[in-house]
Scaffold this active site. Sequence first.
Site, PDB file in Angstrom:
ATOM      1  N   ARG A 294       5.565 -12.920   9.821  1.00  0.00           N
ATOM      2  CA  ARG A 294       6.127 -11.581   9.629  1.00  0.00           C
ATOM      3  C   ARG A 294       7.543 -11.501  10.168  1.00  0.00           C
ATOM      4  O   ARG A 294       7.916 -12.276  11.045  1.00  0.00           O
ATOM      5  CB  ARG A 294       5.320 -10.556  10.434  1.00  0.00           C
TER       6      ARG A 294
ATOM      7  N   GLU B 272       0.876  -1.160   0.000  1.00  0.00           N
ATOM      8  CA  GLU B 272       0.000   0.000   0.000  1.00  0.00           C
ATOM      9  C   GLU B 272       0.920   1.218   0.000  1.00  0.00           C
ATOM     10  O   GLU B 272       1.798   1.332   0.857  1.00  0.00           O
ATOM     11  CB  GLU B 272      -0.889   0.017   1.244  1.00  0.00           C
TER      12      GLU B 272
ATOM     13  N   LYS C 294       4.048   0.909  10.044  1.00  0.00           N
ATOM     14  CA  LYS C 294       4.205   2.082   9.168  1.00  0.00           C
ATOM     15  C   LYS C 294       3.616   3.318   9.820  1.00  0.00           C
ATOM     16  O   LYS C 294       4.120   4.422   9.647  1.00  0.00           O
ATOM     17  CB  LYS C 294       3.504   1.821   7.827  1.00  0.00           C
TER      18      LYS C 294
END
Length: 568
Positions: A271, A44, A281
């Site tokens: 992850r 994104e 983020k």
Amino acid sequence: MAEEIFEINEGEEKKSLNFVQQLVAEDLKAGKNGGRLNTRFPPEPNGYLHIGHAKAICMDFGVAEMFGGTCNLRFDDTNPIKEDVEYVESIKEDIKWLGYDWGDRLYYASDYFPKLYDLAVRMIKEGKAYVDDQTSEQIAAQKGTPTTPGTESPYRNRTPEENLDLFERMNAGEFDEGARVLRAKIDMASSNMHFRDPIMYRIIKHPHHRTGDKWKVYPMYDFAHGQSDYFEGVTHSICTLEFVPHRPLYEYFVKELADESYCPRQIEFNRLNLTYTLMSKRKLLQLVKEGLVAGWDDPRMPTICGLRRRGYTPESIKNFIDAIGYTKYEALNDISLLEHAVREDLNKRANRVSAVLDPVKVVITNFPEDKTEMVTIENNPEDPNGGTHEMPFTREIFIEREDFMENPPKKYFRMTPGKEVRLKAGYIVMCTGCKKDADGNIEEIYCEYDPETKSGMPGSMRKVKGTLHWVSAKYCKKATVRLYDRLFMVENPSAETEKDFRELLNPDSLKVTTALIEPYLAETAVAGNKYQFQRIGYFCVDKDSTADNLIFNKTIGLKDSWAKEKAK
Ligand code: ATP
Ligand code: MG
């Protein structure tokens, strides 16, 4: 297909496949999707990439490379509020820097807005979606819990005609943000919370960085991702474990489009989490916006551009990711393993140079005042073709202040009165004394050199325990050196609940100092170059460095706590 892989790797160290590679190999062997392999990396564009994304990139591009498939780069740009072209550009740059190529397969989820909208309309017509006029709070309150069913919305049984009319008006901009949403009509009692009539579309009246004001409704991740995979011909949609509970919904929406001949498949891995930093983020953006770091590429940031500016190489990052591997279990990885990886890599490629960070002057009293003698230094003992460079030796030199002690403890092998020490690539010198100021600070140190002991000459074979780095006082140049330490003081800042994460920042994560450097270093230092400052660590020339103001960023010290721990 799986066997062929081992043939491709013939001659190399044979590594077993990780579980994702195995699943992919099985699908290829079974001839699924016509034997095609197409993965995607779907960032994104709402921030810069971090090392966690590098793990995903290595997987997505790596598995495609391994089996002769392709990997798409797809920007998951479904939320115009947080997204920006600045991020799009940085993401492309970082992926290229890591050494991967999406070729002509650059896509945007926003390219599929028309198709997604059509699918939503179709689902409305088929009675599979409805417009809900409730607020997001009301909808959330009706969700139920994993053990109790949710409550059906009072708007759930609207007719397709009414739903279609409302949805079109939502997109025409007739209603305010938050006034209405489009929901999938699935099952408010499902044991999977994601099936309890998930939201498909919401109203956002913020211009989109690619589609401008065209759309007033934007698809949610769950309604966009699987279908985008499908539209692109993605066969394996590899993501992280938090998407496991989303997988049934991914499959539910994809089935609206796919058939037996081709159907994308979601596979999840763990992850990357690192000690002494964080991967959110949102929080990284906060650090940037509040000026708590110097930008996304601040060398203390876990971002790819931060690591690059810090002196990390793509190889070191890939080696680290290889070492931690891919599993089905969440873990917290030790940052010292990443540091170990960059140290190992730079050891092979960085030229050895002399820089003194905290200088004190040494006068070699029996060396002629006007004489300059060139000594030769091996650029890199690890590299047979590394070559050598010259360094001027003069009567006055600088060494590190901590390399001298007037009254040392036993077993002190550096410079001290009455003892001999070796000057790297130069001579063996005998310390004869020092001069102090009124407060007792050392101002100057005195030595005599032994002309028979020049490096490389038979006399230099004499046994002397300590070797010091140094620079010529006459020829050295000044440089700014930024010494970096870990960004956070605690091992797992994300897990701290008592304090705001900004209170956990390490106040000593950056120290700036002026160093004295040998001329060769001053002459060769161009942005991005990497060096080993002998006995200190690895340093990289900063992008803001100029010939008049050389700036070096410390990548990592020489001491390897990770290797030490392992050896125990
Ligand atoms: P957001 O909270 O904004 O969703 P994100 O970190 O998930 O942030 P994306 O841009 O959605 O950001 O991530 C792109 C891809 O990178 C996703 O497939 C995601 O699974 C993967 N990814 C993100 N963070 C990590 C991580 N720490 N380790 C491994 N993969 C990651
Ligand atoms: Mg995400």
